[in-house]
Design a protein around this motif. Structure first.
Motif, PDB file in Angstrom:
ATOM      1  N   GLY A  57       0.825  -1.216   0.000  1.00  0.00           N
ATOM      2  CA  GLY A  57       0.000   0.000   0.000  1.00  0.00           C
ATOM      3  C   GLY A  57       0.851   1.255   0.000  1.00  0.00           C
ATOM      4  O   GLY A  57       0.524   2.241  -0.673  1.00  0.00           O
ATOM      5  N   GLU A  58       1.963   1.234   0.756  1.00  0.00           N
ATOM      6  CA  GLU A  58       2.866   2.386   0.797  1.00  0.00           C
ATOM      7  C   GLU A  58       3.453   2.652  -0.598  1.00  0.00           C
ATOM      8  O   GLU A  58       3.533   3.796  -1.038  1.00  0.00           O
ATOM      9  CB  GLU A  58       4.021   2.133   1.779  1.00  0.00           C
ATOM     10  CG  GLU A  58       3.637   2.240   3.233  1.00  0.00           C
ATOM     11  CD  GLU A  58       3.473   3.678   3.668  1.00  0.00           C
ATOM     12  OE1 GLU A  58       2.327   4.163   3.665  1.00  0.00           O
ATOM     13  OE2 GLU A  58       4.477   4.318   4.000  1.00  0.00           O
ATOM     14  N   ILE A  59       3.866   1.580  -1.258  1.00  0.00           N
ATOM     15  CA  ILE A  59       4.461   1.747  -2.592  1.00  0.00           C
ATOM     16  C   ILE A  59       3.412   2.308  -3.561  1.00  0.00           C
ATOM     17  O   ILE A  59       3.695   3.194  -4.365  1.00  0.00           O
ATOM     18  CB  ILE A  59       5.037   0.408  -3.103  1.00  0.00           C
ATOM     19  CG1 ILE A  59       6.204  -0.024  -2.207  1.00  0.00           C
ATOM     20  CG2 ILE A  59       5.508   0.525  -4.544  1.00  0.00           C
ATOM     21  CD1 ILE A  59       6.713  -1.429  -2.470  1.00  0.00           C
ATOM     22  N   LEU A  60       2.182   1.807  -3.442  1.00  0.00           N
ATOM     23  CA  LEU A  60       1.107   2.282  -4.320  1.00  0.00           C
ATOM     24  C   LEU A  60       0.817   3.762  -4.057  1.00  0.00           C
ATOM     25  O   LEU A  60       0.664   4.554  -5.003  1.00  0.00           O
ATOM     26  CB  LEU A  60      -0.151   1.434  -4.093  1.00  0.00           C
ATOM     27  CG  LEU A  60      -1.291   1.607  -5.075  1.00  0.00           C
ATOM     28  CD1 LEU A  60      -0.850   1.340  -6.495  1.00  0.00           C
ATOM     29  CD2 LEU A  60      -2.449   0.673  -4.728  1.00  0.00           C
ATOM     30  N   THR A  61       0.769   4.136  -2.786  1.00  0.00           N
ATOM     31  CA  THR A  61       0.523   5.555  -2.450  1.00  0.00           C
ATOM     32  C   THR A  61       1.659   6.421  -2.982  1.00  0.00           C
ATOM     33  O   THR A  61       1.428   7.499  -3.539  1.00  0.00           O
ATOM     34  CB  THR A  61       0.408   5.736  -0.923  1.00  0.00           C
ATOM     35  OG1 THR A  61      -0.617   4.874  -0.438  1.00  0.00           O
ATOM     36  CG2 THR A  61       0.067   7.171  -0.556  1.00  0.00           C
ATOM     37  N   TYR A  62       2.890   5.927  -2.814  1.00  0.00           N
ATOM     38  CA  TYR A  62       4.040   6.680  -3.323  1.00  0.00           C
ATOM     39  C   TYR A  62       3.920   6.874  -4.846  1.00  0.00           C
ATOM     40  O   TYR A  62       4.113   7.973  -5.372  1.00  0.00           O
ATOM     41  CB  TYR A  62       5.348   5.955  -2.978  1.00  0.00           C
ATOM     42  CG  TYR A  62       6.493   6.412  -3.835  1.00  0.00           C
ATOM     43  CD1 TYR A  62       7.082   7.656  -3.632  1.00  0.00           C
ATOM     44  CD2 TYR A  62       6.955   5.626  -4.902  1.00  0.00           C
ATOM     45  CE1 TYR A  62       8.094   8.099  -4.442  1.00  0.00           C
ATOM     46  CE2 TYR A  62       7.973   6.073  -5.714  1.00  0.00           C
ATOM     47  CZ  TYR A  62       8.543   7.311  -5.487  1.00  0.00           C
ATOM     48  OH  TYR A  62       9.535   7.748  -6.299  1.00  0.00           O
ATOM     49  N   ALA A  63       3.605   5.764  -5.537  1.00  0.00           N
ATOM     50  CA  ALA A  63       3.539   5.821  -7.007  1.00  0.00           C
ATOM     51  C   ALA A  63       2.453   6.794  -7.458  1.00  0.00           C
ATOM     52  O   ALA A  63       2.651   7.579  -8.383  1.00  0.00           O
ATOM     53  CB  ALA A  63       3.280   4.423  -7.569  1.00  0.00           C
ATOM     54  N   ARG A  64       1.304   6.754  -6.754  1.00  0.00           N
ATOM     55  CA  ARG A  64       0.229   7.692  -7.123  1.00  0.00           C
ATOM     56  C   ARG A  64       0.645   9.131  -6.847  1.00  0.00           C
ATOM     57  O   ARG A  64       0.336  10.033  -7.611  1.00  0.00           O
ATOM     58  CB  ARG A  64      -1.043   7.360  -6.341  1.00  0.00           C
ATOM     59  CG  ARG A  64      -1.744   6.137  -6.882  1.00  0.00           C
ATOM     60  CD  ARG A  64      -3.043   5.954  -6.148  1.00  0.00           C
ATOM     61  NE  ARG A  64      -3.691   4.725  -6.548  1.00  0.00           N
ATOM     62  CZ  ARG A  64      -4.533   4.053  -5.791  1.00  0.00           C
ATOM     63  NH1 ARG A  64      -4.815   4.492  -4.593  1.00  0.00           N
ATOM     64  NH2 ARG A  64      -5.096   2.958  -6.229  1.00  0.00           N
TER      65      ARG A  64
END
Lengths: 134, 278
Positions: B103-110
């Protein structure tokens, strides 16, 4: 729902990683389960027998999951409760799902206890007697 | 046709020709740099998109692992022995932790792709702090830390994205707990900003290992963990503070820290009572 018929839950998702454990969960807790892996299959499943609850993924091989609701709008086959089970719960996704008629938007994986508790509430709204027997 | 030596000799005799040749070389280098920047930006966009895609795809098999394990844990397929329960709890705990990291990686990417949006509602910062404190209670107890929460009575409510605020506080408090040795102190304090009372100031502090002054900016950069030995003890994506900064700035706020190596850390962030106009 009539009489003591067990509630029917339709799970719409194209991954068995999602559908298999949910099928196990609902069948082991007294519900019947139907599976659909596409928008077209979900519409067919609803028309064959209206589910009491539809759990709907948004990203399906043949289009946006919410188009199942559009296709069934105004039809007797439209499930009384549809809940989006998605990988995104950002504000725009939630708003889109609500506008399309979803009761709720849950982020996968939904904790099992929470899902069972909510499913019992959604199903009890429609046929308390049948759900109590489930 | 003149040879290169002849041409150079001619340019040295003709200053205008020499200047034109030099300008042409500079222009060529400039255009070449522009092409390289465009290519690097395109690759960065691809990398960000890849991170978003892979993060999303990782959630699906994780869903299977966690849901099957919870079905077993709850005895839906029959009772388990105590040791089987412990084993299943380990699978669920590991799966949920992995899910958080994805989830952290996804939030970062967004965030990197400017795809993060606010869903502002009226929020009591105190309630969000309390929610995050409860989520961390067991960790605090396990490390025998002293967690102190103070919300000044005159702290105004803010119009903000509740989940994103909880994310910022969760990352800061999680770090404070992680980087503070057993028996240490961790605190959260919210109050009106002393300079601008239409802004809330939140401090998350700890008596932990601290951060050297020359690393204060580095910690907000993606994938950074300032000390290799620390990063071995404190596994994570290295994205927590990068995301915290992005989410605070999305609200029109600011985040910074005050810390010295060995003397603990104090992270501060501000949230305006009203979000910036879209």
């Amino acid at each position: 729902m009539t009489g003591s018929r067990r509630p029917l839950v339709l799970i719409v998702d194209d991954s068995s990683h999602v559908t298999a454990p949910l099928q196990l969960l609902f069948e082991e807790t007294g519900r019947r389960v139907a599976i659909a892996g596409s928008v077209a299959a979900a519409v067919r499943a609803c028309e064959a027998e209206r589910p009491d609850l539809m759990l709907l993924d948004l990203t399906l091989p043949d289009g946006d999951g919410l188009s199942v609701l559009t296709a069934l709008a105004g039809s007797a086959a439209l499930p009384p409760v549809t809940v989006a089970l998605t990988g995104h719960d950002d504000a725009r996704t939630v708003q889109r799902c609500r506008a399309a008629g979803c009761r709720d938007v849950l982020l996968k994986p939904v904790p099992v206890r929470e899902l069972l508790r909510r499913a019992a509430e959604w199903l009890a709204e429609q046929a308390p007697a049948a759900e109590r027997q489930a | 046709m003149t040879s290169r030596t002849d041409s150079s000799a001619a340019e040295s005799l003709n200053p205008v020709a020499s200047m034109e040749s030099h300008l042409a070389a500079v222009e060529h280098a400039y255009q070449s740099a522009l092409r390289e920047i465009a290519e690097l930006n395109a690759r960065d966009t691809l990398k960000t998109q890849f991170l978003a895609n892979i993060s999303h795809d990782l959630r699906t098999p994780l869903t299977a692992i966690i849901t099957h394990a919870e079905i077993l844990r709850d005895g839906i397929l029959g009772p388990l022995s105590g040791r089987q329960q412990d084993s299943i709890a380990g699978i669920i705990g590991g799966g949920r932790r992995l899910l958080e990291m994805v989830g952290e990686i996804l939030t970062y990417a967004r965030g990197a792709a400017n795809q993060l949006e606010l869903a502002p509602v009226e929020v009591s910062i105190g309630e969000v702090i309390d929610q995050v404190r409860r989520l961390n209670e067991s960790l605090v107890a396990r490390k025998q830390l002293n967690l102190d929460v103070q919300i000044d009575a005159d702290t105004p409510k803010v119009v903000a994205d509740r989940e994103k605020l909880a994310h910022v506080l969760g990352n800061l408090l999680g770090n404070a707990i992680d980087f503070t040795p057993a028996g240490g102190r961790v605190w959260v304090h919210a109050c009106p900003h002393f300079e601008n009372r239409s802004t809330v100031l939140v401090e998350v502090g700890d008596s932990g290992i601290g951060i050297a002054a020359d690393h204060h900016e580095l910690v907000f950069q993606e994938f950074a963990q300032v000390d290799a030995s620390a990063s071995r003890q404190h596994h994570g994506t290295g994205l927590g503070l990068t995301i915290a900064r992005r989410l605070v700035e999305l609200h029109g706020g600011r985040i910074w820290l005050d810390s010295e190596l060995g003397r603990g850390s104090r992270f501060f962030f501000t949230i305006p009572t009203q979000p910036p106009a879209p």
